[in-house]
Every structure is written in C-alpha cells, then in structure tokens.
Design a protein around this motif. Structure first.
Motif, PDB file in Angstrom:
ATOM      1  N   LYS A  10       0.817  -1.218   0.000  1.00  0.00           N
ATOM      2  CA  LYS A  10       0.000   0.000   0.000  1.00  0.00           C
ATOM      3  C   LYS A  10       0.851   1.270   0.000  1.00  0.00           C
ATOM      4  O   LYS A  10       0.447   2.287  -0.542  1.00  0.00           O
ATOM      5  CB  LYS A  10      -0.926   0.031   1.221  1.00  0.00           C
ATOM      6  N   ASP A  11       2.024   1.195   0.630  1.00  0.00           N
ATOM      7  CA  ASP A  11       2.882   2.378   0.740  1.00  0.00           C
ATOM      8  C   ASP A  11       4.317   1.921   0.972  1.00  0.00           C
ATOM      9  O   ASP A  11       4.549   0.830   1.506  1.00  0.00           O
ATOM     10  CB  ASP A  11       2.410   3.267   1.897  1.00  0.00           C
ATOM     11  N   ARG A  24      10.892   0.526   3.995  1.00  0.00           N
ATOM     12  CA  ARG A  24       9.862   0.032   4.920  1.00  0.00           C
ATOM     13  C   ARG A  24       8.543   0.053   4.162  1.00  0.00           C
ATOM     14  O   ARG A  24       8.054   1.103   3.766  1.00  0.00           O
ATOM     15  CB  ARG A  24       9.801   0.898   6.168  1.00  0.00           C
ATOM     16  N   ILE A  25       7.981  -1.139   3.957  1.00  0.00           N
ATOM     17  CA  ILE A  25       6.720  -1.232   3.228  1.00  0.00           C
ATOM     18  C   ILE A  25       5.547  -1.364   4.201  1.00  0.00           C
ATOM     19  O   ILE A  25       5.692  -1.881   5.305  1.00  0.00           O
ATOM     20  CB  ILE A  25       6.714  -2.412   2.236  1.00  0.00           C
ATOM     21  N   GLN A  26       4.407  -0.870   3.755  1.00  0.00           N
ATOM     22  CA  GLN A  26       3.128  -1.060   4.441  1.00  0.00           C
ATOM     23  C   GLN A  26       2.295  -1.910   3.495  1.00  0.00           C
ATOM     24  O   GLN A  26       2.191  -1.592   2.305  1.00  0.00           O
ATOM     25  CB  GLN A  26       2.409   0.273   4.672  1.00  0.00           C
ATOM     26  N   ALA A  27       1.726  -2.999   4.022  1.00  0.00           N
ATOM     27  CA  ALA A  27       0.952  -3.895   3.161  1.00  0.00           C
ATOM     28  C   ALA A  27      -0.260  -4.435   3.919  1.00  0.00           C
ATOM     29  O   ALA A  27      -0.295  -4.427   5.148  1.00  0.00           O
ATOM     30  CB  ALA A  27       1.837  -5.037   2.673  1.00  0.00           C
ATOM     31  N   GLU A  35      -2.404  -6.218   8.879  1.00  0.00           N
ATOM     32  CA  GLU A  35      -1.615  -5.052   8.500  1.00  0.00           C
ATOM     33  C   GLU A  35      -0.148  -5.405   8.717  1.00  0.00           C
ATOM     34  O   GLU A  35       0.230  -5.880   9.785  1.00  0.00           O
ATOM     35  CB  GLU A  35      -1.987  -3.854   9.363  1.00  0.00           C
ATOM     36  N   LEU A  36       0.669  -5.154   7.726  1.00  0.00           N
ATOM     37  CA  LEU A  36       2.084  -5.513   7.781  1.00  0.00           C
ATOM     38  C   LEU A  36       2.945  -4.281   7.556  1.00  0.00           C
ATOM     39  O   LEU A  36       2.717  -3.516   6.614  1.00  0.00           O
ATOM     40  CB  LEU A  36       2.405  -6.549   6.696  1.00  0.00           C
ATOM     41  N   LYS A  48       7.522  -2.188  -5.190  1.00  0.00           N
ATOM     42  CA  LYS A  48       6.852  -0.917  -5.462  1.00  0.00           C
ATOM     43  C   LYS A  48       5.394  -1.017  -5.017  1.00  0.00           C
ATOM     44  O   LYS A  48       4.870  -2.106  -4.802  1.00  0.00           O
ATOM     45  CB  LYS A  48       6.992  -0.520  -6.921  1.00  0.00           C
ATOM     46  N   VAL A  49       4.755   0.126  -4.863  1.00  0.00           N
ATOM     47  CA  VAL A  49       3.349   0.181  -4.470  1.00  0.00           C
ATOM     48  C   VAL A  49       2.523  -0.622  -5.476  1.00  0.00           C
ATOM     49  O   VAL A  49       2.793  -0.595  -6.673  1.00  0.00           O
ATOM     50  CB  VAL A  49       2.872   1.648  -4.389  1.00  0.00           C
ATOM     51  N   PHE A  50       1.553  -1.350  -4.967  1.00  0.00           N
ATOM     52  CA  PHE A  50       0.636  -2.226  -5.692  1.00  0.00           C
ATOM     53  C   PHE A  50       1.232  -3.596  -6.006  1.00  0.00           C
ATOM     54  O   PHE A  50       0.530  -4.448  -6.550  1.00  0.00           O
ATOM     55  CB  PHE A  50       0.075  -1.592  -6.983  1.00  0.00           C
ATOM     56  N   ASP A  51       2.513  -3.843  -5.661  1.00  0.00           N
ATOM     57  CA  ASP A  51       3.049  -5.194  -5.811  1.00  0.00           C
ATOM     58  C   ASP A  51       2.278  -6.131  -4.892  1.00  0.00           C
ATOM     59  O   ASP A  51       1.823  -5.742  -3.818  1.00  0.00           O
ATOM     60  CB  ASP A  51       4.534  -5.254  -5.426  1.00  0.00           C
ATOM     61  N   ARG A  52       2.147  -7.377  -5.316  1.00  0.00           N
ATOM     62  CA  ARG A  52       1.522  -8.421  -4.504  1.00  0.00           C
ATOM     63  C   ARG A  52       2.585  -9.493  -4.257  1.00  0.00           C
ATOM     64  O   ARG A  52       3.310  -9.880  -5.165  1.00  0.00           O
ATOM     65  CB  ARG A  52       0.325  -9.025  -5.231  1.00  0.00           C
ATOM     66  N   PHE A  53       2.674  -9.928  -3.006  1.00  0.00           N
ATOM     67  CA  PHE A  53       3.668 -10.950  -2.675  1.00  0.00           C
ATOM     68  C   PHE A  53       3.098 -11.920  -1.653  1.00  0.00           C
ATOM     69  O   PHE A  53       2.162 -11.610  -0.919  1.00  0.00           O
ATOM     70  CB  PHE A  53       4.968 -10.312  -2.164  1.00  0.00           C
TER      71      PHE A  53
END
Length: 131
Positions: A10-11, A24-27, A35-36, A48-53
């Motif tokens: 998300k960020d 530092r990613i927010q997912a 929330e991660l 990058k933002v919108f990546d899915r893992f």
C-alpha cells in the motif's frame, strides 16, 4: 506454515527513506486482513506500491519437518526457501494486545530489519516469542 497469506503493498517509506538499500513497506493481507510493516533489502528484492507478494512464516525450513541445524544448508534437502525469492531469518521479540480488543501485534527482528504484523489474535497467536 504457521501463517501464509498474500499481501498487497500500500505504501513504501511512508516516513521518508532512512537507509540507501532498505525500504519500509506497508501492506495489507488478502485472506486474514492483517496489517504488515516490513523492512526489505531493496537492493536484492526491489518492491513498489501495488506489488503483490506471498508471505509465509515457519519455524522450520526443511519440508520433511526435521529441525534446522542453524546453518545454511547446501545439502539439497527440500526446503521451503526453494519456493521463495526472498527469505529472512528472525526472532519474535514482542507481542502486544489489549484485553478488550480482538487484535494483537507481533514484532519480529531480522538482524536489524523489522516486521510488525497487526490483526486478529486468532491468526497471530501461534507466533510464539523466541527466547
């Protein structure tokens, strides 16, 4: 696995970039609505933002269930690490919850890189503190 889910980024570096090769990613997870916040070495695993893992947490890497010996295993034994592009080894160092709320937080350190998972205690309670 103790926990496995797909996460959507998300960020990234919401509070600014602190280190050259770490972000530092927010997912947010798809299945368990977790929330991660996770520090990632972006030199070896750029995101990058919108990546899915996919994120999976386990106490053992060996697929046969035998304990790991604490050293990098190059024997060819089937390992969960073979199924992922980015693997980190860490310790759960803190749990936080409030008796009146169903959510809890779990904090993990990966030798300086940190992870914070927040969500329903039913999904996170299996992440025991390391001693």
């Amino acid at each position: 696995f103790i926990l496995e889910d797909l996460f959507d980024v998300k960020d990234i570096d919401q509070d600014g970039k602190k280190f050259d090769n770490v972000s530092r990613i927010q997912a947010q997870s798809q299945t368990y609505n977790l929330e991660l916040t996770l520090d990632i070495n972006t030199e070896i695993y750029p995101m990058k933002v919108f990546d899915r893992f996919s994120l999976a947490l386990t106490t053992r890497l060996r697929k046969d269930g035998e304990p790991d010996d604490g050293a990098w295993d190059q024997s060819g034994v089937d390992s969960h690490a073979d199924d992922f592009q980015y693997v980190m080894y860490g310790k759960v160092f803190k749990h936080h919850s409030k008796p009146s709320e169903p959510d809890m937080s779990v904090f993990v350190s990966f030798g300086g890189l940190l992870m914070h998972l927040r969500g329903d205690e039913a999904h996170l309670a299996k992440l025991d503190l390391d001693t």
